[in-house]
Design an enzyme around this catalytic site. Structure first.
Site, PDB file in Angstrom:
ATOM      1  N   SER A 130      21.583  43.739  39.126  1.00 57.94           N
ATOM      2  CA  SER A 130      21.237  43.365  40.498  1.00 57.94           C
ATOM      3  C   SER A 130      20.292  44.419  41.102  1.00 57.94           C
ATOM      4  O   SER A 130      19.211  44.634  40.559  1.00 57.94           O
ATOM      5  CB  SER A 130      22.519  43.189  41.314  1.00 57.94           C
ATOM      6  OG  SER A 130      22.256  42.545  42.530  1.00 57.94           O
ATOM      7  N   ASP A 162      23.192  31.976  39.253  1.00 57.84           N
ATOM      8  CA  ASP A 162      23.025  33.070  40.207  1.00 57.84           C
ATOM      9  C   ASP A 162      22.519  32.521  41.541  1.00 57.84           C
ATOM     10  O   ASP A 162      21.478  31.891  41.597  1.00 57.84           O
ATOM     11  CB  ASP A 162      22.015  34.071  39.619  1.00 57.84           C
ATOM     12  CG  ASP A 162      22.033  35.409  40.321  1.00 57.84           C
ATOM     13  OD1 ASP A 162      22.235  35.444  41.544  1.00 57.84           O
ATOM     14  OD2 ASP A 162      21.838  36.421  39.627  1.00 57.84           O
ATOM     15  N   HIS A 182      26.244  35.221  40.183  1.00 57.97           N
ATOM     16  CA  HIS A 182      25.592  36.530  40.124  1.00 57.97           C
ATOM     17  C   HIS A 182      26.512  37.575  39.500  1.00 57.97           C
ATOM     18  O   HIS A 182      26.096  38.365  38.644  1.00 57.97           O
ATOM     19  CB  HIS A 182      25.213  36.920  41.555  1.00 57.97           C
ATOM     20  CG  HIS A 182      24.409  38.177  41.686  1.00 57.97           C
ATOM     21  ND1 HIS A 182      23.135  38.304  41.173  1.00 57.97           N
ATOM     22  CD2 HIS A 182      24.682  39.366  42.284  1.00 57.97           C
ATOM     23  CE1 HIS A 182      22.665  39.509  41.453  1.00 57.97           C
ATOM     24  NE2 HIS A 182      23.582  40.181  42.121  1.00 57.97           N
TER      25      HIS A 182
END
Lengths: 385, 385
Positions: free
Chosen positions: A169, A333, A366
């Site tokens: 991320s 995601d 995610h």
């Protein structure tokens, strides 16, 4: 998730025993890419495994939005491993501490400013020029600034080249920026659940995370360090982060329609909650105790400003990358649109740089990049060799 | 989106001319399913086309979360059509006003309590027993209560049976509840972008919409009618609604990384914004002027409590439906998980009820059910015959 106990026992005598010591690194005067000067920048860092004599076995782990440098291990010998990537970091694991020196540091404006295991510099830090917390006078910092602090940390240990840089991320953004800014120092790039640019969807999502803090009257334009902090706003911000980082598959497979309190029916009582609301509220409240609201706003901004290379062209920023690249991502995601991840891979690959793109499976969206990383162990092991 | 001008000109002389007159319907005393009594319930309604003598050509349109009864038409002869489903409602259109009497009403606790074209009863209404606004003393109302108000409205016009009931999102919930509660009164069911139950993901999403209002100090536990309303919290709530009802495809195809103000670089100024943030803020601010914050909280709760039939079993609630059903949905819906929509179709179909399930294409996610409905025109026309 922690598969290493047997391996720990059967590892070489000199194997990393899983105990980490948090250390700090200080820069007397740090100049941001914008030309602002921050005195006394201090960040925490930890490492797993040993740096070899050639100093060429280092892997840098860059952390995610709500993360810290604690990627692996335990803080005391009788504790349990609590690192977020314990599944892949350790003796005999994909990121093998018998082979590599793995290092991770807290970013500038780290969210967990009130966590005793975190050291960071940001709005909650004392500005030595005034003796007061910086608040919103702290300069805007970018992902590139995070990278520059890490570069100085690595140089202080004589590390001029990285065997790999890997992060999830926001950590993927830092890893990409490393490979773009310093192509001759990065031998392998592993961005997980992140792409080369904060696209408009991410700009808006990040904006919505900031909103509840700004609405909270206790935020007071960022001046709350001698009063009541904006805890309600911070909790709602963190609740949104948790929700957005997950996926409906997880919510619907994990929860049902139970009430939070079996004696308070939400259909009769406008203030009653459902169990999933309470769980998200409880997670947010626990995180809020360690977090700083202004730091969250600065992290939002650091992510929003990201475009690989921080120049005028995403294409050029990604073309600068020369390191063979392994990108791991989830098609579910909801934070980093999969289309953007695939486009990033195409642009890195455009000038012949080798890119492998693999999906992570799971029901967390995610978060599968953090919580379900073990499924990529074989791929990671092979890529690192 | 409005394809009907040529059709309007060539329609029969008695064709609906597109002008709608907002009317109101009052119930002296309404008892909720929870047994609470609300005096003087008043809701707005409008209609398109003419009720036939047999009173069997009525189609009820039930509106979405932020919607109103204004599904089609214009409020004055020289105005433009501004109904949200003008693309499918009108002379010669899929919901043909030459053939059907189409009626729509504002729900209880309608969001747009301050819109002069909306009439609703909710927390912002005066409680005749106290002479003060209800605030949070207003009873919790459910989708079933919305249906009961509509039932009384229809009965006041002598309508005992519906040719069809159709609605998007929260409107789909009302439509499903109609067909489940009154299977002998609903001949056709058309739920658009909605399913049979508020699943845990939706419970949490709705909870996040309520959060910014509760954080705003001006909300004051719902007592703001003689002071400053919680406009900042309401705006952020509405911004989230807009964002969640869309999709990253729309955001990334519509916007770029432009700044809101070309002289204020977000990388230099922590208070500067990106253009997409400003657009979402501006949309939210415009909506907030017509909206009431407490009404938003009550709508959140009405949606959260929804399970078809409002009994103990979703299976039973959906099995009660006998009407042939056309479900339209988007695989990119981030509010109503497509898995839940497909499961709803399976459960309605389980006892032999005919169900057609069709996807809507577009880049708007959930909102394709409102904004891109014209693509289903042929399907709708055939289904209604």
């Amino acid at each position: 998730m922690i598969a290493g106990l047997g391996l720990l026992i059967s590892s070489p005598l000199w194997a990393w025993d899983g105990v980490v010591e948090k250390q700090t690194f200080e820069i007397d005067s740090f100049t941001t890419q914008n030309g602002e000067t921050i005195p006394n920048v201090t960040v925490g860092w930890e490492s797993y495994g040993e740096l070899n004599e050639a100093r060429d076995n280092a892997i840098l782990i860059t952390h995610f939005f709500s993360g810290t440098s604690h990627a692996a291990g335990r803080y005391n010998a009788d504790g349990k491993p609590t690192g977020y990537w314990d599944a892949i970091i350790g003796p005999g694991k994909a990121l093998d501490t018998d082979e590599y020196y793995i290092i991770s540091s807290d970013t500038l404006v780290n969210l967990n400013a009130n966590d005793p295991n975190v050291t960071t510099t940001g709005p909650a830090s004392i500005n030595p020029d005034t003796g007061e917390p910086w608040g919103m006078d702290f300069p805007v910092v970018t992902i590139r600034d995070f990278v520059e602090v890490q570069r100085e940390l690595l140089e202080s240990q004589g590390i001029e080249s990285l065997h790999a840089v890997m992060g999830a991320s926001m950590g993927a953004l830092q890893a990409i920026e490393w490979a773009s800014a310093y192509p001759d120092r990065v031998e392998r790039l592993i961005p997980v659940i992140g792409g080369g640019v904060a696209d408009p969807w991410l700009l808006a999502t990040l904006s919505s995370w900031a909103a509840p803090i700004r609405v909270d009257a206790n935020w007071n334009e960022g001046n709350y360090y001698d009063g009541e902090p904006p805890t309600d706003g911070l909790k709602e911000a963190l609740k949104l982060v948790t929700l957005n980082a997950n996926h409906w598959q997880w919510a619907n497979e994990t929860f049902n329609r139970d009430w939070a309190d079996e004696e308070r029916d939400p259909a009769q009582d406008i203030s009653a909650r459902y169990a999933i609301e309470q769980t998200l509220d409880d997670i947010a409240a626990a995180r809020a105790e360690l977090s700083d609201a202004n730091h969250l706003l600065y992290l939002v901004r650091a992510n929003q400003t990201f475009m690989a290379g921080h120049g005028d062209s995403l294409e050029e920023g990604l073309a600068a990358i020369e390191a063979p690249t392994l990108m791991l991502y989830s098609e579910n995601d909801l934070v980093f649109a999969p289309q953007g991840v695939r486009r990033t891979a195409e642009l890195i690959e455009a000038d012949g740089t080798e890119v492998t793109l693999e999906t992570l499976e799971g029901n967390r969206g995610h978060l599968d990049g953090v919580l379900s990383i073990d499924q990529a162990s074989d791929t990671l092991r092979a890529f690192l060799q």
